[in-house]
Write an enzyme that holds these catalytic residues in place. Structure first.
Site, PDB file in Angstrom:
ATOM      1  N   ILE A  88      -6.823  27.381 -32.840  1.00 15.95           N
ATOM      2  CA  ILE A  88      -6.309  26.239 -33.432  1.00 15.95           C
ATOM      3  C   ILE A  88      -5.872  26.502 -34.744  1.00 15.95           C
ATOM      4  O   ILE A  88      -4.316  26.082 -34.878  1.00 15.95           O
ATOM      5  CB  ILE A  88      -7.552  25.140 -33.777  1.00 15.95           C
ATOM      6  CG1 ILE A  88      -8.394  24.874 -32.524  1.00 15.95           C
ATOM      7  CG2 ILE A  88      -7.042  24.143 -34.462  1.00 15.95           C
ATOM      8  CD1 ILE A  88      -9.827  24.298 -32.920  1.00 15.95           C
ATOM      9  N   ASP A 117     -14.140  29.403 -41.223  1.00 13.23           N
ATOM     10  CA  ASP A 117     -13.639  28.345 -41.920  1.00 13.23           C
ATOM     11  C   ASP A 117     -14.250  26.779 -41.162  1.00 13.23           C
ATOM     12  O   ASP A 117     -13.398  25.944 -41.400  1.00 13.23           O
ATOM     13  CB  ASP A 117     -12.113  28.337 -42.099  1.00 13.23           C
ATOM     14  CG  ASP A 117     -11.772  27.272 -42.946  1.00 13.23           C
ATOM     15  OD1 ASP A 117     -12.547  27.113 -44.167  1.00 13.23           O
ATOM     16  OD2 ASP A 117     -10.612  26.742 -43.283  1.00 13.23           O
ATOM     17  N   ALA A 141      -8.687  17.784 -36.804  1.00 14.58           N
ATOM     18  CA  ALA A 141      -9.330  17.328 -37.832  1.00 14.58           C
ATOM     19  C   ALA A 141     -10.166  18.847 -38.268  1.00 14.58           C
ATOM     20  O   ALA A 141     -11.120  18.570 -38.966  1.00 14.58           O
ATOM     21  CB  ALA A 141     -10.274  16.584 -37.539  1.00 14.58           C
TER      22      ALA A 141
END
Length: 430
Positions: free
Chosen positions: A281, A304, A340
């Protein structure tokens, strides 16, 4: 007065396994002692100390690897490290749930990461996030190796998801003390292990030597630094780049920016580490391969990941009345395709990195164990199967996935010589 009797030792021998040794997998037995929680030197244990294993575990050709270390994790199991709870006890209970959940994914050590926050938040939560050390029990799951504070000394133009209203600039070291709290920065009980900051903001460049002199890693991140400024930060003591490519000046052929330091043929480049989020991503697979080919020895896999890491797919309440749809590692705002964030696990990142980079299985595992251990100054203690290291171990199968191809799966997790997870007995409960 007679002394306290020593605890009886329990020696375990893992056999018929392939272990991570350097950049290869080799067939070799591993002996551990569960009372001390350490790895033994196999030949010395058998021939020198004349030990016989109390337990022999045949792994049937599976992989035995060091436990994974995540240097950038914002939360998991529904818990966000940056959100204070009503009480310290409630916050610490959230950490306990995170630690147990992380262990099931193969992470045995990590740096709990705080996004840019107010001084009040840092002062409230950092005391709970310091290195667990000897007080950590194996059954508690993954252990903190110290906190990673990502901000608030960041570039407002490279803030990512960090709120601009809490970003600050530092002029003197007292600005750091006021923000984080002196007790969290100095002395044997300090809680902070790594600081991500933009070197070009305020007078941060001149504060880097002070930070690293206190055994805290300085990482360049969320920065608009030029190539020359990044080199200057490394000269001042920076040894890490936070999530390379993301939230920084992009590569340009006339000014390569922070990424350009990977091309330095010098000692300062060889000592540099950089985080890579291989979740599919944050980065294109080719970007990951380019970085790895440029500087393979410094690549540190990080997730992360946000607080939905480790939770099942579904729809979750977020902030401001919004809801997040979790589909695998991908998080999107409900009713849109807007990304998101990510909730990938570190073993998923290891698998992706192995597929995309051309790295061997051992090299991919090292990027999430041996290399972060070296970054943290814990080589020989974490991320290793050498004698004397902590017996934080993973038993992995390498299975054929019909969609993804070869995939490493976590079968067992051992923490300091104690088995704390077995996938064959997994009930889905933490």
């Amino acid at each position: 007065m007679p002394g306290k009797a020593a605890l009886p030792s329990h020696v375990i021998k893992f056999t018929n396994c392939r272990i991570v040794k350097g950049n290869e997998l080799v067939n070799q037995d591993v002996w551990i002692e569960s009372t001390s929680g350490k790895i033994l030197r196999a030949q010395e244990a058998f021939y020198g100390l004349h030990l016989s294993p109390d337990e022999v575990i045949d792994l049937g050709g599976r992989i035995l690897a060091p436990g994974l270390i995540d240097c950038q994790l914002n939360g998991a199991q529904g818990f966000d490290f940056s959100i204070p709870q009503a009480s310290k006890e409630e916050y610490d209970e959230g950490l306990r749930v995170v630690n147990k959940g992380l262990a099931r994914t193969g992470v045995t050590s990590y740096l709990p990461t705080l996004v840019s926050s107010t001084a009040e938040v840092y002062h409230k939560v950092l005391p709970s996030l310091g290195p667990a050390g000897s007080k950590h029990r194996p059954e508690d799951g993954a252990e903190s190796l110290g906190a990673h504070v990502e901000g608030p000394f960041l570039s407002p133009g490279r803030n990512g998801i960090h709120k601009t209203d809490v970003l600050r600039s530092a002029t003197t070291v007292e600005d750091l003390d006021d923000c984080y709290g002196r007790e969290n920065l100095y002395g044997p009980n300090k809680t902070i292990r790594l600081i991500t900051a933009a070197p070009e903001v305020g007078k941060m460049m001149s504060n880097i030597p002070h930070i690293v002199s206190n055994d805290i890693i300085y990482s360049i991140g969320h920065s608009d630094a030029t190539y020359e400024q990044a080199l200057a930060a490394i000269d001042q003591g920076a040894t890490m780049v936070t999530h390379l490519f993301n939230a920084m000046r992009p590569f340009y052929h006339r000014n390569p920016g922070i990424f350009g330091v990977l091309g330095q043929q010098s000692e300062r480049r060889r000592s540099l580490f950089y985080g890579i989020i291989a979740d599919g991503i944050h980065l294109h697979p080719t970007s990951i391969r380019i970085a790895y080919n440029a500087h393979p020895d410094g690549l540190v896999l990080v997730t992360d990941a946000m607080k939905l890491c480790g939770l099942p797919d579904g729809i979750y309440d977020w902030t401001n009345g919004e809801r997040i749809v979790k589909t695998g590692a991908r998080l999107t705002l409900e009713g849109s395709d807007k990304i998101a964030g990510s909730s990938a696990t570190l073993i998923e990142c290891v698998n992706n990195f192995r597929r995309w980079s051309g790295a061997s299985t051992a090299q991919a595992l090292n990027a999430a164990s041996a290399v972060p251990a070296r970054l943290l100054g814990l080589q020989g203690v974490k991320g290793s199967l050498d004698s004397g290291a902590d017996a934080d171990l993973l038993v992995l199968s390498d299975e054929d996935d019909p969609y993804s191809g070869k995939t490493l799966k976590v079968n067992q997790v051992w923490k300091r010589g104690t088995k704390i997870y077995d996938s064959s007995k997994d009930t889905g409960q933490i």
